[in-house]
Scaffold this motif. Structure first.
Motif, mmCIF file in Angstrom:
data_model
loop_
_atom_site.group_PDB
_atom_site.id
_atom_site.type_symbol
_atom_site.label_atom_id
_atom_site.label_comp_id
_atom_site.label_asym_id
_atom_site.label_seq_id
_atom_site.Cartn_x
_atom_site.Cartn_y
_atom_site.Cartn_z
ATOM 1 N N TYR A 90 -4.605 -3.883 -8.763
ATOM 2 C CA TYR A 90 -4.587 -3.000 -7.602
ATOM 3 C C TYR A 90 -5.817 -2.109 -7.593
ATOM 4 N N ALA A 91 -6.064 -1.525 -6.439
ATOM 5 C CA ALA A 91 -7.138 -0.537 -6.295
ATOM 6 C C ALA A 91 -6.490 0.835 -6.161
ATOM 7 N N ILE A 92 -7.137 1.844 -6.724
ATOM 8 C CA ILE A 92 -6.666 3.216 -6.612
ATOM 9 C C ILE A 92 -7.722 4.009 -5.853
ATOM 10 N N LEU A 93 -7.345 4.507 -4.708
ATOM 11 C CA LEU A 93 -8.251 5.309 -3.877
ATOM 12 C C LEU A 93 -7.859 6.770 -4.027
ATOM 13 N N THR A 94 -8.775 7.586 -4.512
ATOM 14 C CA THR A 94 -8.500 9.003 -4.725
ATOM 15 C C THR A 94 -9.634 9.844 -4.165
ATOM 16 N N SER A 95 -9.356 11.132 -4.007
ATOM 17 C CA SER A 95 -10.416 12.088 -3.684
ATOM 18 C C SER A 95 -10.832 12.756 -4.981
ATOM 19 N N GLU A 96 -11.872 13.538 -4.947
ATOM 20 C CA GLU A 96 -12.349 14.187 -6.166
ATOM 21 C C GLU A 96 -11.518 15.415 -6.528
ATOM 22 N N ASP A 97 -10.562 15.773 -5.675
ATOM 23 C CA ASP A 97 -9.681 16.902 -5.966
ATOM 24 C C ASP A 97 -8.422 16.375 -6.647
ATOM 25 N N LEU A 100 -26.859 2.933 -9.298
ATOM 26 C CA LEU A 100 -27.046 4.324 -8.891
ATOM 27 C C LEU A 100 -27.037 4.383 -7.370
ATOM 28 N N VAL A 101 -26.032 5.081 -6.830
ATOM 29 C CA VAL A 101 -25.782 5.104 -5.383
ATOM 30 C C VAL A 101 -26.539 6.270 -4.739
ATOM 31 N N PRO A 102 -27.255 6.035 -3.645
ATOM 32 C CA PRO A 102 -28.071 7.088 -3.029
ATOM 33 C C PRO A 102 -27.311 7.998 -2.075
ATOM 34 N N MET A 103 -25.988 7.945 -2.085
ATOM 35 C CA MET A 103 -25.191 8.814 -1.201
ATOM 36 C C MET A 103 -23.867 9.122 -1.891
ATOM 37 N N TRP A 104 -23.323 10.309 -1.596
ATOM 38 C CA TRP A 104 -22.039 10.656 -2.200
ATOM 39 C C TRP A 104 -20.921 10.511 -1.176
ATOM 40 N N SER A 105 -19.713 10.377 -1.684
ATOM 41 C CA SER A 105 -18.549 10.178 -0.839
ATOM 42 C C SER A 105 -17.419 11.081 -1.317
ATOM 43 N N VAL A 106 -16.519 11.422 -0.420
ATOM 44 C CA VAL A 106 -15.366 12.242 -0.803
ATOM 45 C C VAL A 106 -14.305 11.389 -1.486
ATOM 46 N N LEU A 115 -3.986 6.696 -3.291
ATOM 47 C CA LEU A 115 -3.441 5.558 -2.554
ATOM 48 C C LEU A 115 -3.568 4.323 -3.431
ATOM 49 N N ARG A 116 -2.446 3.641 -3.639
ATOM 50 C CA ARG A 116 -2.442 2.393 -4.405
ATOM 51 C C ARG A 116 -2.458 1.222 -3.431
ATOM 52 N N ILE A 117 -3.387 0.292 -3.667
ATOM 53 C CA ILE A 117 -3.534 -0.865 -2.784
ATOM 54 C C ILE A 117 -3.434 -2.119 -3.649
ATOM 55 N N ILE A 149 0.876 -1.164 0.000
ATOM 56 C CA ILE A 149 0.000 0.000 0.000
ATOM 57 C C ILE A 149 0.911 1.210 0.000
ATOM 58 N N GLU A 150 0.767 2.071 -0.977
ATOM 59 C CA GLU A 150 1.668 3.215 -1.070
ATOM 60 C C GLU A 150 0.944 4.433 -1.619
ATOM 61 N N PRO A 151 1.382 5.628 -1.199
ATOM 62 C CA PRO A 151 0.776 6.860 -1.726
ATOM 63 C C PRO A 151 1.171 7.070 -3.178
ATOM 64 N N VAL A 152 0.315 7.768 -3.911
ATOM 65 C CA VAL A 152 0.553 8.055 -5.322
ATOM 66 C C VAL A 152 0.481 9.558 -5.534
ATOM 67 N N GLU A 153 1.506 10.116 -6.156
ATOM 68 C CA GLU A 153 1.502 11.546 -6.441
ATOM 69 C C GLU A 153 0.369 11.881 -7.402
ATOM 70 N N PRO A 154 -0.235 13.062 -7.279
ATOM 71 C CA PRO A 154 -1.351 13.436 -8.164
ATOM 72 C C PRO A 154 -1.033 13.278 -9.648
ATOM 73 N N LYS A 155 0.174 13.650 -10.058
ATOM 74 C CA LYS A 155 0.527 13.592 -11.477
ATOM 75 C C LYS A 155 0.714 12.159 -11.975
ATOM 76 N N MET A 156 0.810 11.177 -11.061
ATOM 77 C CA MET A 156 1.007 9.791 -11.450
ATOM 78 C C MET A 156 -0.296 8.993 -11.503
ATOM 79 N N ILE A 157 -1.392 9.565 -10.998
ATOM 80 C CA ILE A 157 -2.654 8.823 -10.920
ATOM 81 C C ILE A 157 -3.176 8.455 -12.304
ATOM 82 N N ASN A 158 -3.132 9.388 -13.229
ATOM 83 C CA ASN A 158 -3.622 9.135 -14.581
ATOM 84 C C ASN A 158 -2.871 7.973 -15.224
ATOM 85 N N ASP A 159 -1.524 7.980 -15.141
ATOM 86 C CA ASP A 159 -0.712 6.912 -15.733
ATOM 87 C C ASP A 159 -1.007 5.569 -15.074
#
Length: 305
Positions: free
Chosen positions: A215-222, A200-206, A228-230, A82-92
């Motif tokens: 792997y899974a990529i966990l990001t915020s909408e910003d 269709l989800v009845p609640m929103w999440s950050v 976070l790469r898992i 599990i490791e953090p991912v820089e914003p500029k690396m998320i797209n790649d």
């Protein structure tokens, strides 16, 4: 060393810097030292030359050993991390995952990135490889106004909102969601090599979760925030997979039509017809809104552009 070499960006920086350092050392040894003023010290240039040669040899050996250990280590021996991912690396990282994944799950809000990048990539890979792909899409329920308005208010409050010329509203959020749903529906009608499920989800999440095979990529909408790469095989990869299953159980599943339904989505006039077949409210949509939604279907704009 493994941490550096496992990251494409850091690996390129490491090899570029090492190559530059080698060139500098060799230039000093064979250009700078011979031009040294011999009156300074008779043994000075010779001793300095030997030092440069030693440093060069050590650097080459270190690079070769480090590279060998990294590339020769079997994938099964690399511990899931599990490791953090820089914003500029998320797209790649997302694009890399779509090239190899058979199944993909998104738990997001409007699904702009999935609409513009992930879904077309999965379709392309399915055509090229001849192997079916599947997409499980979880976006906000456009029929719940408070959810759309609540998410719009949140997006207007994040740091990156200062770059957005037009603030988000409940209506714009709804239109984006409808465009994503229609894009996925169109793919299910026209692409035989991809299986699509829409919830269709009845609640929103950050948070947003992209679950690929590796792997899974966990990001915020910003898009300015790190992700976070898992890796698959870690405890949290399985946990997030179960979380997505539970979210699907609590969400509204759309009955997607198949190619035999005769439905088309070739112009804005088809928007309401398709929405009706999906059981999504559409009576209040004006022709102008239908035109906007139809244009969004082919839009390649997303937060990581």
């Amino acid at each position: 060393m493994e941490t550096i070499l496992s990251n494409k960006r850091y690996r390129n920086i490491f090899y570029s810097f090492s190559l530059l350092l080698l060139i500098v050392l060799v230039a000093i040894r064979y250009i700078g030292v011979p031009a040294w003023d011999p009156s300074i010290s008779r043994n000075g240039p010779k001793a300095f030359a030997q030092l440069i040669e030693g440093l060069t040899t050590s650097l080459i050996v270190t690079i070769l050993i480090g590279s060998f250990l990294f590339f020769a280590t079997p994938a099964v021996m690399k511990v899931a991390k599990i490791e953090p991912v820089e914003p500029k690396m998320i797209n790649d990282l997302l694009k890399t995952a779509t090239a190899t994944s058979i199944a993909w799950t998104l738990r997001g809000a409007m699904g702009r990135y999935t609409r513009a990048e992930t879904l077309p990539a999965l379709i392309k890979r399915a055509r090229v490889s001849g192997a079916r792909r599947s997409l499980r899409l979880m976006v906000l329920d456009p029929d719940i106004a408070r959810v759309c308005h609540g998410y719009a208010n949140y997006r207007n409050g994040v740091a990156s909102s200062s770059k957005v010329q037009t603030p988000h509203t409940g209506a714009t959020v709804r239109n984006q969601i409808l465009a994503t749903v229609l894009t996925a529906t169109k793919a299910s009608l026209t692409e035989s090599m991809i299986d699509i499920q829409i919830y269709l989800v009845p609640m929103w999440s950050v948070f947003r979760i992209d679950l690929s095979d590796e792997y899974a990529i966990l990001t915020s909408e910003d898009p300015r925030e790190p992700g976070l790469r898992i890796d698959r095989g870690s405890h949290f990869y399985g946990t997030y997979s179960k979380e997505l299953d539970f979210i699907a159980l609590q969400s509204r599943s759309l009955p997607l039509p198949d190619s035999s339904s005769g439905l088309l989505l070739s112009n804005a006039s088809d928007v309401k017809v398709v929405l009706q077949s999906l059981g999504i409210a559409h009576a209040d949509l004006s022709q102008e809104q239908c035109e906007e939604i139809f244009q969004l279907i082919d839009s390649k704009s997303h937060q990581y552009v």
